[in-house]
Design an enzyme around this catalytic site. Structure first.
Site, PDB file in Angstrom:
ATOM      1  CG  LEU A  12      -2.196   0.834   1.167  1.00 52.12           C
ATOM      2  CD1 LEU A  12      -3.082   0.354   0.028  1.00 52.12           C
ATOM      3  CD2 LEU A  12      -2.951   0.760   2.483  1.00 52.12           C
ATOM      4  CG  ASP A  13       1.511   3.424  -3.669  1.00 53.92           C
ATOM      5  OD1 ASP A  13       2.216   2.401  -3.713  1.00 53.92           O
ATOM      6  OD2 ASP A  13       0.968   3.945  -4.666  1.00 53.92           O
ATOM      7  NE  ARG A  14       5.861   8.841   3.786  1.00 53.06           N
ATOM      8  CZ  ARG A  14       7.031   9.306   4.210  1.00 53.06           C
ATOM      9  NH1 ARG A  14       8.142   8.945   3.581  1.00 53.06           N
ATOM     10  NH2 ARG A  14       7.100  10.100   5.248  1.00 53.06           N
ATOM     11  CB  THR A  24      -2.563   4.675  -0.845  1.00 55.09           C
ATOM     12  OG1 THR A  24      -2.084   5.092  -2.118  1.00 55.09           O
ATOM     13  CG2 THR A  24      -3.968   4.121  -0.997  1.00 55.09           C
ATOM     14  NE  ARG A  65       0.587   7.612  -6.664  1.00 54.97           N
ATOM     15  CZ  ARG A  65       1.683   7.768  -5.924  1.00 54.97           C
ATOM     16  NH1 ARG A  65       2.025   6.813  -5.059  1.00 54.97           N
ATOM     17  NH2 ARG A  65       2.429   8.839  -6.053  1.00 54.97           N
TER      18      ARG A  65
END
Length: 254
Positions: free
Chosen positions: A62-64, A66, A174
């Protein structure tokens, strides 16, 4: 408005059984240590470990930037089996996002992305960039037109969308939104700076408007179907209130 990580309050546990624990990760929090940003002192992995009092193992990224559902396994064996579920589409992830422009009512984005493979835990690169297939399905939930010239048009349009990544590439959502011409608001890497600045100035919102709100999977041990849901944080929810979009989320969840 709260800081991007909601002042680092204790993480909310969304689901727990003898094999898994899922938390609601705030935007701005790294999942684990990264060689890229050595200044960070707090990580979701460490916080969840302290919260449950035992070692935990991340089973997906999970992206930072997000927020939303982050699932950990409670043993290496379960982590391995869960990784296979993600690779084969056995774990279905659902996201909510605010994007620039009026997106189509629904559809499918099938566009390959370049990715550098790395060690999942350390983040260290293992290979050079290669192109991998990537598929995202989407549905538009709501739209709004604001009578303000942000870019080159006299008014500015935005859409609330739900996204289902059918593959698990890094930054896939994204990058796919950028490819479709509808970058996610608050995306400093793939987005539009003019619209990001507008949201920060007009709505006091500087976070990426992307959140993982639902995770479904067939439990590899119990055999039961599991659905985990997460509420949006205060910053994201504030945008929905200001755009009169709360009802769309409620209808979608129903």
């Amino acid at each position: 408005m709260d800081s991007p990580t909601e002042n680092m309050l204790p993480l909310e546990i969304l689901y727990r059984d003898p094999y898994y624990v899922a938390v609601n990760k705030p935007a701005g929090l790294l999942v684990h240590r990264s060689p890229v940003d050595r200044r960070e002192k707090r990580f979701a992995l460490q916080m969840v470990r302290n919260l449950v009092g035992r070692h935990v193992y991340p089973v997906h990224r999970l992206d930072r930037a997000t927020s939303g559902i982050l699932l950990f396994a409670l043993s290496p064996e379960i982590a391995g089996r869960s990784g296979i579920l993600f690779q084969t589409g056995g774990m279905q992830k659902e996201y909510i996002a605010v994007v620039r422009g009026y997106m189509d009512e629904g559809g499918r984005i099938d566009h390959p992305v370049k990715e550098v493979r790395d060690n999942f835990i350390t983040g260290r690169k293992l290979s050079s960039a290669h192109e991998f297939s990537a598929v995202t399905e989407f549905k538009r939930l709501a739209t709004i037109e604001i009578p303000v010239m942000v870019d080159r048009y006299p008014t500015s349009r935005y859409s609330l969308v739900v996204l289902w990544p059918r593959t698990g590439r890094r930054h896939q959502l994204r990058r796919h939104m950028k490819h479709a011409g509808h970058p996610i608001i608050g995306d400093t890497k793939y987005g539009k700076s003019a619209h990001n600045h507008f949201f920060k100035k007009q709505f006091d919102c500087s976070r990426l408007l992307l959140a993982a709100v639902k995770l479904k999977f067939h439990h590899p041990i119990t055999g039961k179907d599991v659905t985990i849901a997460a509420k949006l944080d205060s910053g994201f929810a504030s945008i929905l209130r200001q755009f009169n979009w709360e009802g769309w989320i409620e209808n979608h969840e129903a």
